[in-house]
Design a protein around this motif. Structure first.
Motif: not given
Length: 422
Positions: A9-20, A22-26
């Motif tokens: 991923t580009k951004a850090a895996w952070d639950d507080r931002i959209a991409s992170g 989504t990853l945690s949701n999955f």
């Protein structure tokens, strides 16, 4: 099956931002899986899923041009040990980059073109991850593209790409080198992928033709609340989200419609929760005494409760042609937020936009495709509380069947395991 999954991923895996988020949701709650993450930021992660990381930021590359062995950082991170924070230097650089996009984009791409970051530390990380599967976003980020090429040629990992944004551009002039390079990366990522997902059905259909690959629908799952049992007086409409892409104008039209319905008494009100900065003109459109109020953004857990307490929750898109082009293939996460609330759902916008098209297929959801019928629709709902309850129940049943979070996670894990057997 025991799996090693590397997430890029580009951004850090952070639950507080959209991409992170989504990853945690999955992936949250997956058993018999080791997660690893490769990303291109200095910022620390913040999630309960993954603990093994390798960061290759452009800052690290530039700082260590003459000491390539120092590029990159491998570490373990436990979210319980503290909140991940963006280093202040990186935040400032990103802020400056947004104001000088072309120059910084060139420098950003150049940093990864050097290949200096593919040092012993990086190669050791990939070897020790020994990924069975790689999950990445379908983006033209240089680390994403180059790391996939390396992994494809040095491991037996299967690659899974997930397309969220409509990034490919058609009819690009030959002199627009950067844009052509981005398109080339997108095509190559699809070509390297053993399985492709996309966030909307319309995107699946279009990308199947564009990339010559089969695409499968995938979007966030949600914890489903129980459906409404009663309706507030006045009837409460709630919108929670950003006001970009002229969504503020649609909400303004709804506020006006509610004001007209409230001609002799307050029968309905609209509450808007958004962190989008607005000017005085937008404030005057969205704050109509006795009809609508614009509130500041609230934490997501609080928003979930607000939407649960609402009678009608909203998803809106603009009818402006330029805005429609931007969002035409996107699936708004706002739709899953609406579906999980247990309240009745209402969507306003053109059905040529993927998210509105999806809303038309949700049982119980009221969809307004023409603003001239908005006031009439609001009036009918406000005067028929039983319709609101019945429609909320239909949407709730659909949500439990189609987007319940544990079902989504089980399905996704099964599909990953099946891919490994192929």
């Amino acid at each position: 099956i025991y799996m090693n999954i590397l997430v890029i991923t580009k951004a850090a895996w952070d639950d507080r931002i959209a991409s992170g988020n989504t990853l945690s949701n999955f992936f949250n709650g997956w058993k018999n899986v080791n997660f690893f993450c490769l990303y291109s930021r200095e910022a620390m992660p913040n999630n309960n899923v993954c603990s093994e990381y390798y960061s290759v930021s452009p800052i690290s590359i530039v700082k260590n041009l003459f000491r390539p062995s120092k590029i990159g950082k491998r570490f373990r991170y436990d979210s319980n040990s503290g909140n991940g924070q963006n280093p202040s230097k990186e935040v400032k650089i990103i802020s400056t980059a947004k104001r000088n996009r072309t120059v910084f984009e060139f420098a950003y791409n150049l940093a990864y073109t050097t290949d200096l970051w593919k040092n012993k530390s990086f190669k050791k990380f990939i070897a020790e991850c020994n990924p069975d599967l790689v999950f990445c976003f379908g983006s033209y980020d240089p680390l994403n593209h180059k790391a996939l090429k390396y992994i494809k040629s040095h491991t037996n990992a299967k690659i899974i790409s997930y397309y969220v944004d409509d990034l490919f551009r058609h009819n690009v002039p030959s002199f627009y080198f950067v844009r052509k390079l981005k398109n080339k990366r997108l095509l190559e990522i699809a070509s390297m992928s053993d399985k492709c997902y996309a966030i909307s059905q319309r995107m699946c259909d279009e990308y199947c033709k564009l990339y010559g690959k089969s695409f499968q629908l995938l979007h966030k799952g949600c914890d489903i609340s129980e459906p409404k049992r009663f309706v507030n007086t006045p009837v409460r409409f709630v919108y929670a989200g950003n006001l970009f892409y002229h969504r503020d104008k649609i909400l303004g039209a709804l506020a006006k419609a509610i004001a007209k319905v409230n001609d002799d008494a307050q029968k309905a009100r609209l509450d808007i929760f958004s962190g989008t900065p607005v000017d005085e003109e937008v404030l005057s459109i969205l704050n109509i005494e006795g009809a609508s109020t614009l509130h500041n953004a609230r934490p997501f857990e609080e928003i979930k409760q607000i939407m649960k307490d609402a009678d009608i929750v909203l998803h809106v898109e603009s009818f402006d042609e330029e805005q429609m082009k931007i969002v035409r293939l996107s699936f708004s996460t706002k739709i899953t937020d609406c579906m999980q609330s247990g309240s009745m759902m209402m969507a306003i916008g053109p059905d040529s936009v993927a998210s509105i098209d999806y809303a038309t297929r949700i049982p119980g959801c009221v969809v307004v495709n023409n603003l001239t019928t908005l006031e009439e629709t609001v009036r009918e709902l406000v005067e028929n509380h039983s319709t609101i309850i019945n429609r909320a129940s239909k949407t709730n049943g659909f949500a439990k069947e189609k987007v319940e979070i544990n079902q989504l996670r089980n399905r996704l894990k099964s599909e990953f395991e099946l891919l490994l057997k192929c």
